[in-house]
Scaffold this motif. Sequence first.
Motif, short mmCIF file in Angstrom:
data_model
loop_
_atom_site.label_atom_id
_atom_site.label_comp_id
_atom_site.label_asym_id
_atom_site.label_seq_id
_atom_site.Cartn_x
_atom_site.Cartn_y
_atom_site.Cartn_z
N THR A 130 0.85 -1.19 0.00
CA THR A 130 0.00 0.00 0.00
C THR A 130 0.88 1.24 0.00
O THR A 130 1.89 1.27 0.72
N ILE A 131 0.48 2.24 -0.77
CA ILE A 131 1.29 3.47 -0.77
C ILE A 131 1.15 4.23 0.55
O ILE A 131 1.96 5.09 0.85
N ASP A 132 0.11 3.90 1.32
CA ASP A 132 -0.19 4.68 2.53
C ASP A 132 0.80 4.48 3.68
O ASP A 132 0.87 5.31 4.58
N GLU A 227 -5.13 13.82 2.56
CA GLU A 227 -6.56 13.66 2.30
C GLU A 227 -7.18 13.06 3.55
O GLU A 227 -6.61 12.17 4.16
#
Length: 327
Positions: A130-132, A227
């Motif tokens: 995951t990029i998170d 975000e």
Amino acid sequence: MKYEIKCVGLLTSGGDAPGMNAAIRAVTRTAIFNGIRVKAIYRGYKGLITGEIKEFKTENVSNIIQQGGTIIKTARCAEFMTPEGRKTAYENMRKEEIDALIVIGGDGTFTGARIFAQEFNVPIVGLPGTIDNDLWGTDVTIGYDTALNTIIDAVDKIRDTASSHERLFFIEVMGRDAGFLALSSALASGAEAAIIPERETKVDQLEELIKNGFRKSKNSSIVIVAESEVTGGANGLAERMRREHPEYDVRVTILGHIQRGGSPTASDRILASRMGVAAVDALLDEQRSIMIGIVNDEIVHVPFTKAIKFDKPVNEDLLGVIQILSI
Ligand code: F6P
């Protein structure tokens, strides 16, 4: 009794991340190296339910280490969250003679894997893709470094126009509910501030920014915003800024899905390759329901329960570093 693994199923699920293909390659080749057959399951858990499954040989993963995305596609599958969906998935697994699963994804992927493993006694090992970077138990996740570099590249470009027009830019980056991408990209791109969900509960970050002499000595400013409903996103903050400080010429850029694409960086390729090998090794060592992590450059095994349950803390000290360096 030893659970003999003759065939492993491999899937990617949730949001894609650069480096997933490098992980697919590593898992496939390590399994084959150990005499285990590999079956690629297309479109995440959905493919397990619909039976979109194909045996992979070593040549199926040739020439993919440098590709972004995932060659076996990905999806978020609501049906797998139902007992009926999981039952069908298990039946397909048996039909395909798949003895164990390696799942690449994030929080949602491991939540599904944990339940499935419990219900049907299936050996499952996860890889954090995951990029998170928001998974507890690992210093980094596959895709994070590439996304970070993509963001920095974009911010550098925005800085040119911000500076020419003497504008204040709010740049929104991904991260779901975590501020890792925002914090690190702000530091690495020389932004004035990072607005992250982890801190919003404690202070009014915009207020703090202005109080700290924001833009005093500069002709332009860049603020990276994670975000999140908590931060209000770049648009929310920009609106408020325009209302409370009409003297600023404010613009917004939402980087969006560009952050998820692109060829993986060297770090992500190395990480994905190491983790892919470790996932197969873990299954052979009879490890079950664990995520492969990396801590201080060492491979670790993290129980799904922990990876899912605990929130990985961001290093809030970095906010102070950003503030000092932005004077
Ligand atoms: O989890 C990865 C991620 O890119 C988040 O940063 C983002 O909130 C979300 O996925 C976007 O999901 P989708 O691609 O379904 O819009």
